[in-house]
Motif scaffolding. Structure first.
Motif, PDB file in Angstrom:
ATOM      1  N   ILE A  65      -4.851  -3.549   1.083  1.00 49.42           N
ATOM      2  CA  ILE A  65      -3.426  -3.322   1.272  1.00 49.42           C
ATOM      3  C   ILE A  65      -3.042  -1.978   0.666  1.00 49.42           C
ATOM      4  O   ILE A  65      -3.212  -1.753  -0.533  1.00 49.42           O
ATOM      5  CB  ILE A  65      -2.611  -4.467   0.627  1.00 49.42           C
ATOM      6  N   SER A  67      -0.198   1.514   0.594  1.00 48.48           N
ATOM      7  CA  SER A  67       1.203   1.898   0.799  1.00 48.48           C
ATOM      8  C   SER A  67       1.415   2.506   2.172  1.00 48.48           C
ATOM      9  O   SER A  67       2.451   2.307   2.804  1.00 48.48           O
ATOM     10  CB  SER A  67       1.636   2.902  -0.283  1.00 48.48           C
ATOM     11  N   SER A  97       1.776  -1.749   3.432  1.00 49.59           N
ATOM     12  CA  SER A  97       2.779  -2.556   2.724  1.00 49.59           C
ATOM     13  C   SER A  97       4.196  -2.106   3.040  1.00 49.59           C
ATOM     14  O   SER A  97       5.135  -2.514   2.350  1.00 49.59           O
ATOM     15  CB  SER A  97       2.545  -2.465   1.218  1.00 49.59           C
ATOM     16  N   SER A 103       6.788  -7.465   4.413  1.00 50.59           N
ATOM     17  CA  SER A 103       5.678  -6.877   5.157  1.00 50.59           C
ATOM     18  C   SER A 103       4.623  -7.922   5.506  1.00 50.59           C
ATOM     19  O   SER A 103       4.513  -8.982   4.889  1.00 50.59           O
ATOM     20  CB  SER A 103       5.030  -5.761   4.335  1.00 50.59           C
ATOM     21  N   ALA A 105       1.583  -7.471   4.930  1.00 53.79           N
ATOM     22  CA  ALA A 105       0.699  -7.483   3.768  1.00 53.79           C
ATOM     23  C   ALA A 105       1.103  -8.568   2.784  1.00 53.79           C
ATOM     24  O   ALA A 105       0.255  -9.292   2.246  1.00 53.79           O
ATOM     25  CB  ALA A 105       0.725  -6.113   3.089  1.00 53.79           C
ATOM     26  N   THR A 106       2.389  -8.691   2.521  1.00 54.11           N
ATOM     27  CA  THR A 106       2.868  -9.724   1.606  1.00 54.11           C
ATOM     28  C   THR A 106       2.549 -11.115   2.149  1.00 54.11           C
ATOM     29  O   THR A 106       2.157 -12.019   1.395  1.00 54.11           O
ATOM     30  CB  THR A 106       4.380  -9.576   1.372  1.00 54.11           C
ATOM     31  N   ILE A 119      -5.425  -4.253  -3.662  1.00 53.93           N
ATOM     32  CA  ILE A 119      -4.048  -3.781  -3.511  1.00 53.93           C
ATOM     33  C   ILE A 119      -3.898  -2.384  -4.113  1.00 53.93           C
ATOM     34  O   ILE A 119      -4.178  -2.170  -5.295  1.00 53.93           O
ATOM     35  CB  ILE A 119      -3.057  -4.747  -4.192  1.00 53.93           C
ATOM     36  N   ALA A 121      -0.723  -0.441  -3.547  1.00 55.49           N
ATOM     37  CA  ALA A 121       0.593  -0.347  -2.908  1.00 55.49           C
ATOM     38  C   ALA A 121       1.651  -0.679  -3.945  1.00 55.49           C
ATOM     39  O   ALA A 121       1.830  -1.846  -4.312  1.00 55.49           O
ATOM     40  CB  ALA A 121       0.680  -1.299  -1.725  1.00 55.49           C
ATOM     41  N   ILE A 124       4.254  -3.546  -3.380  1.00 55.62           N
ATOM     42  CA  ILE A 124       3.914  -4.966  -3.522  1.00 55.62           C
ATOM     43  C   ILE A 124       4.174  -5.298  -4.991  1.00 55.62           C
ATOM     44  O   ILE A 124       3.484  -4.821  -5.876  1.00 55.62           O
ATOM     45  CB  ILE A 124       2.447  -5.244  -3.161  1.00 55.62           C
TER      46      ILE A 124
END
Length: 336
Positions: A65, A67, A97, A103, A105-106, A119, A121, A124
């Motif tokens: 994940i 940014s 993200s 998103s 991703a979340t 991660i 990002a 997040i």
């Protein structure tokens, strides 16, 4: 992990009613929805993305994940992750993200649609990361430090890197050194700025707030912030950009204003992206081990999935790369 049956029991309703409430159906009242949602929150219940409350199966997939998928910084990191996942017979999903809490991703984290995630990002949130990590679902973060039994931290030594960049400028005779930063909520940026401050202090140079300009880690941000510096009545001797992309944008702004690098001003970046050595002049920078960070992150996840014990925190070193964008400053001759 809490199931919908647990939620229904705590809320004092039937499982079907709990399901309707969690799916925002108009078959139940607002009061019932609120009661069920409160029970779900207290149990940290998350709906499974594929089928509610089905037993989660192994996906043989790791999520990365980021940014933003478009930045040149990420290519070496992704390669490091990809090489290890492929060698272990796993698939890799890289997702942006953008959108933060809303998103995709979340959702991957909260609904655990993969076997583990890396991660990098800053949008997040810590809360989402900590709530998502569980036994059997390891998370590795590359842009912050979190204390959790199921979150593992890999950092580069950003503070030392920031120190090396600033000290290199100081050793070349520069004392008025601007710092073009990344986003205020970036952990990496804050550590690089701390290194900048430490170097100023160690060399007896007073910090001047006017020389700190907030950027956003993009080439456009570097261009814009450099224009702001040029607009000031007094220009610094040198600029430390918190990443190479901003430094390359800054080069363009300086060129447009007939300010020569390094004859009129020296600049240095951070990251050592591939483009850094091909711009004119080639960019002095701080090299961080991007490929190694990605490779290590996946190795940590595979060790955890195999039930092995690993350290919760790793720090990778940075190094100064000297190129042609920094030059010894010619000081005025003393009056005799």
């Amino acid at each position: 992990m809490a199931t919908i049956k647990d939620v229904a029991k705590l809320a004092g309703v039937a499982v079907s009613t709990a399901s309707y409430a969690l799916n925002n159906s108009n078959k139940v009242s607002q009061a019932t929805k609120e009661k069920v949602e409160a029970a779900a929150k207290s149990l940290n219940y998350k709906k499974n993305g594929f089928a509610s409350d089905l037993k989660r199966t192994k996906t043989n997939t790791i999520a990365l994940i980021l940014s933003d998928l478009s930045g040149p910084f990420y290519s070496e990191l992704i390669q490091g992750v990809q090489d290890v996942t492929t060698a272990n017979g796993f698939d890799l999903i890289a997702c942006s993200s953008i959108g933060g809490a809303n998103s995709t991703a979340t959702k991957f984290l909260q609904e655990k649609r993969v076997d583990g995630a890396i991660i990098l990002a800053h949008n997040i949130s810590d809360e989402v990361t900590l709530q998502s990590a569980r036994k059997g679902f390891p998370l590795v973060v590359l842009d912050r430090k979190l204390d959790s039994d199921f979150v593992y931290n890999i950092e580069v030594d950003n503070t030392h890197g920031g120190y090396l960049a600033t000290e290199h400028l100081i050793q070349n005779g520069h004392r008025e050194i601007a710092y073009v930063s990344g986003p205020y909520n970036s952990h990496d940026n804050n550590l690089r700025f701390q290194g900048y401050m430490n170097a100023l202090n160690d060399h007896g140079i007073a910090y001047q707030p006017k020389w700190k300009i907030i950027g956003d880690f993009t080439r456009e941000g570097g261009y814009r912030t450099t224009k702001m510096l040029i607009a000031q009545r007094k220009f610094p001797h040198a600029i430390f950009y918190a990443n190479d992309e901003m430094a390359i944008g800054g080069l363009e702004a300086l060129r447009e204003n007939n300010i020569s690098v390094p004859d009129d001003i020296s600049i240095i970046g951070f990251d050592d992206i591939q483009l850094a050595e091909y711009v004119s002049p080639p960019l002095s920078t701080i090299k961080q081990p991007k490929y190694e960070a990605g490779s290590l992150a996946v190795h940590v996840i595979f060790q955890l999935l195999a039930g092995e014990k690993v350290d919760h925190h790793y720090t990778l070193s940075t190094e100064l790369v000297k190129r042609q964008s920094v030059k010894q400053r010619n000081l005025p001759e003393p009056i005799t």
